[in-house]
Scaffold this active site. Structure first.
Site, short mmCIF file in Angstrom:
data_model
loop_
_atom_site.label_atom_id
_atom_site.label_comp_id
_atom_site.label_asym_id
_atom_site.label_seq_id
_atom_site.Cartn_x
_atom_site.Cartn_y
_atom_site.Cartn_z
N SER A 267 60.97 20.06 61.18
CA SER A 267 61.56 19.71 59.88
C SER A 267 61.14 20.71 58.82
O SER A 267 60.19 21.48 59.00
CB SER A 267 61.14 18.28 59.49
OG SER A 267 59.74 18.15 59.53
N GLU B 12 60.64 21.48 54.47
CA GLU B 12 60.55 20.96 53.10
C GLU B 12 61.10 22.00 52.12
O GLU B 12 60.79 23.18 52.19
CB GLU B 12 59.09 20.66 52.73
CG GLU B 12 58.97 20.12 51.30
CD GLU B 12 57.54 19.86 50.87
OE1 GLU B 12 56.91 18.96 51.45
OE2 GLU B 12 57.07 20.57 49.96
N THR C 227 61.37 17.87 47.53
CA THR C 227 60.25 17.38 46.71
C THR C 227 60.75 16.82 45.36
O THR C 227 61.90 17.04 44.96
CB THR C 227 59.22 18.48 46.41
OG1 THR C 227 59.86 19.49 45.62
CG2 THR C 227 58.64 19.06 47.67
N ARG D 72 52.15 9.31 45.19
CA ARG D 72 51.69 9.00 43.85
C ARG D 72 52.13 10.09 42.87
O ARG D 72 52.59 9.84 41.78
CB ARG D 72 50.16 8.89 43.82
CG ARG D 72 49.63 8.48 42.46
CD ARG D 72 48.16 8.73 42.31
NE ARG D 72 47.82 10.15 42.32
CZ ARG D 72 46.62 10.63 42.07
NH1 ARG D 72 45.63 9.81 41.80
NH2 ARG D 72 46.38 11.93 42.10
N GLY D 73 51.95 11.38 43.28
CA GLY D 73 52.18 12.49 42.36
C GLY D 73 50.92 12.81 41.58
O GLY D 73 49.89 12.14 41.72
N ASP D 74 51.00 13.86 40.78
CA ASP D 74 49.85 14.28 39.96
C ASP D 74 50.22 14.18 38.49
O ASP D 74 51.37 14.42 38.12
CB ASP D 74 49.49 15.74 40.29
CG ASP D 74 48.86 15.83 41.66
OD1 ASP D 74 47.91 15.07 41.91
OD2 ASP D 74 49.34 16.63 42.47
N ALA E 131 50.08 5.67 45.86
CA ALA E 131 51.21 5.69 46.79
C ALA E 131 51.34 4.35 47.51
O ALA E 131 52.44 3.89 47.80
CB ALA E 131 51.02 6.83 47.78
N TYR F 68 45.85 13.94 54.32
CA TYR F 68 45.10 15.13 53.91
C TYR F 68 44.03 15.48 54.94
O TYR F 68 42.96 14.85 54.96
CB TYR F 68 44.46 14.88 52.53
CG TYR F 68 45.52 14.61 51.48
CD1 TYR F 68 46.02 15.64 50.70
CD2 TYR F 68 46.06 13.32 51.32
CE1 TYR F 68 47.03 15.40 49.77
CE2 TYR F 68 47.06 13.08 50.40
CZ TYR F 68 47.55 14.12 49.63
OH TYR F 68 48.56 13.89 48.72
N LYS G 152 47.03 2.68 52.73
CA LYS G 152 48.39 3.09 52.33
C LYS G 152 49.36 2.92 53.51
O LYS G 152 50.48 2.47 53.35
CB LYS G 152 48.29 4.55 51.87
CG LYS G 152 49.56 5.33 51.77
CD LYS G 152 49.40 6.59 50.92
CE LYS G 152 48.74 7.74 51.62
NZ LYS G 152 48.74 8.98 50.80
N GLN H 56 49.14 17.51 54.28
CA GLN H 56 49.05 18.63 53.35
C GLN H 56 48.87 19.90 54.19
O GLN H 56 48.43 19.83 55.34
CB GLN H 56 47.84 18.44 52.43
CG GLN H 56 47.62 19.60 51.47
CD GLN H 56 46.66 19.26 50.35
OE1 GLN H 56 47.06 18.89 49.25
NE2 GLN H 56 45.39 19.40 50.62
N PHE I 57 47.13 28.28 44.80
CA PHE I 57 47.77 27.04 45.23
C PHE I 57 46.76 26.15 45.97
O PHE I 57 46.66 24.94 45.72
CB PHE I 57 48.94 27.43 46.13
CG PHE I 57 49.95 26.34 46.37
CD1 PHE I 57 50.09 25.28 45.50
CD2 PHE I 57 50.78 26.40 47.50
CE1 PHE I 57 51.02 24.28 45.74
CE2 PHE I 57 51.71 25.41 47.75
CZ PHE I 57 51.82 24.35 46.87
N HIS J 279 56.35 20.33 60.52
CA HIS J 279 57.10 20.34 59.26
C HIS J 279 56.75 21.67 58.59
O HIS J 279 55.57 22.01 58.48
CB HIS J 279 56.58 19.17 58.41
CG HIS J 279 57.32 18.88 57.16
ND1 HIS J 279 58.64 18.46 57.14
CD2 HIS J 279 56.94 18.92 55.85
CE1 HIS J 279 59.02 18.24 55.89
NE2 HIS J 279 58.01 18.52 55.08
#
Ligand code: FAD
Length: 293
Positions: free
Chosen positions: A15, A17, A48, A107-109, A127, A147, A167, A178, A218, A267
Site C-alpha cells: 500500500s 500513503e 493523510t 489523534r494528530g498533533d 485516537a 510506534y 486503542k 511510524q 523529520f 506500506h
C-alpha cells in the site's frame, strides 16, 4: 474492500500513503504519481489529514478524486485533536456516501507557533476516543498508528504498548507503523505487542529517503531515529541523483530483511513521488503482495 478482510484473506499487502497537496501544482504531481503507482495494483492507498483542519478539505477532495478516477481502495486519515464530534461525524457520513470502507483514526498533533510550541492546550482526546466514535457509525475497517520506537510523548515503551493496546481494544482492525529504519525496533515492538495480547495485523511502513538532511529534521519531529550508518552512507555531498539511488538501496535492504523475517504487509510513505517506490517494488518483486498477482 475492507482492509482487515483483505489482510485476512491474502495474508500480504502492498500500500501507499499520499499527503493531500496544498496547491494545483502539488495536485498535478500527486495524480501523476498515482498514475505511475496504480500499475502495481496496491491493496489500498491512504491520504493523510492535516491536523487542526489545515488540509482537511483537501483530504476529502483528493479521496473523492482518486475514487472517481481510479479503482483504488482509498483510505482517508482523520485526526480528532481539534475537531468537534459533529464535524467528525459529518466527515465520516460523507465518506460513507462515497463508498469508503476504511478509515485511519489518529489523534494528530497540535499546531505549533513560530518557536515550535503548541498553540492549543494539551488535548483531552486520543485516537482511542476517535476509534470509539467511528466504530458504531457503520461498518468501517479502522486503522491506527503504532510506534516501533514508542510515541515521543509516552514516557517509556511499556506504557506505550499498554496505551496502544487500549486503542486497539477500542475497536481498531489493523495498525500501520511510524517509519523506522532499524528493523530491530520493529521486531521488538512486535514482541511487546504479542506479549500484551495485540493480535490485529500490523503493517510495516517504509520511508525511502531522498534527502538525508530533510529526513533528519523529520525524524527529530516525530521521534524516529536515523541510524548513523545511514547518515554516513549518504555522506555530506551526495547529489540528488546519488541520494535517490542510496535511498532505494537502503530501503531495499530493509524490506529484504523484513521479508526474510516473515513480514508480508508493506506500506510505503511516498511523499507524493513515485520513482523510488516503483524501483523498490520492481527490484524486490513486491507487486506480488498487492491485489493482483
Ligand atoms: P494516540 O494513540 O492518541 O497517542 C498520542 C499520545 O498520547 C501517545 O503518546 C500516547 O501514548 C498517549 N496516550 C494515548 N492514550 C492515552 C491516555 N488514555 N492517557 C494518556 N496518554 C495517552 N498526523 C496527522 O496530523 N495527519 C495524518 O494523516 C497522520 N497520519 C499518520 C499515519 C501514521 C501511520 C502515523 C504513524 C502517524 C500519523 N500522523 C498523522 C501523526 C500522528 O497524528 C501523531 O503521531 C500524533 O502525535 C499521535 O497520533 P496517534 O493517533 O498515534 O495518537
Amino acid at each position: 474492500m475492507k482492509i482487515d478482510q483483505l489482510l485476512k484473506e491474502r495474508g500480504s499487502s502492498l500500500s501507499f500513503e499520499f499527503f493531500s497537496p496544498k496547491d494545483e501544482r502539488g495536485e498535478e504531481t500527486l495524480f501523476s504519481t498515482i498514475q505511475m503507482l496504480v500499475h502495481y495494483s496496491p491493496s489500498f492507498v491512504s491520504v493523510t489529514y492535516g491536523a487542526g483542519g489545515g488540509t482537511s478539505k483537501n483530504t476529502t477532495y483528493v479521496v473523492e478524486r482518486i475514487i472517481q478516477e481510479t479503482s483504488l481502495n482509498t483510505m482517508p486519515h482523520i485526526t480528532c485533536i481539534n475537531q468537534s464530534r459533529e464535524s467528525l461525524e459529518a466527515i465520516l457520513y460523507g465518506y460513507k456516501a462515497l463508498g469508503v470502507d476504511n478509515i485511519m483514526a489518529l489523534r494528530g498533533d497540535p499546531p505549533l507557533d513560530q518557536d515550535g510550541h503548541p498553540i492549543m492546550p494539551k488535548s483531552r482526546y486520543y485516537a482511542r476516543d476517535l476509534v470509539r466514535l467511528i466504530r458504531p457509525l457503520g461498518g468501517y475497517s479502522i486503522g491506527v498508528a503504532v510506534y516501533p520506537e514508542g510515541h515521543m510523548d509516552t514516557p517509556n515503551l511499556e506504557e506505550d504498548i499498554l496505551l496502544t493496546k487500549e486503542k486497539i481494544d477500542a475497536g481498531a482492525d489493523f495498525g500501520i507503523t511510524q517509519m523506522f529504519f532499524d528493523n530491530n525496533f520493529f521486531y521488538a515492538f512486535m514482541e511487546r505487542a504479542r506479549r500484551v495480547g495485540v493480535n490485529i495485523p500490523i503493517i510495516a511502513a517504509i520511508m525511502p529517503i531522498g534527502d538525508i538532511a530533510r529526513m533528519r529534521a523529520f525524524c527529530q519531529r516525530c521521534g524516529a531515529s536515523l541510524p548513523d550508518a545511514y547518515v554516513k552512507r549518504f555522506g555530506d555531498n551526495a547529489s540528488k541523483a546519488d541520494a535517490l539511488e542510496i535511498g532505494i538501496e537502503l530501503a531495499c535492504k530493509q524490506v529484504e530483511d523484513l521479508m526474510h523475517n516473515g513480514i508480508r504487509n508493506f506500506h510505503f510513505y511516498t511523499l507524493n513521488r513515485g520513482e523510488a517506490v516503483a524501483r523498490i517494488i520492481e527490484n524486490l518483486g513486491l507487486q506480488k503482495l498487492g491485489i493482483t498477482q
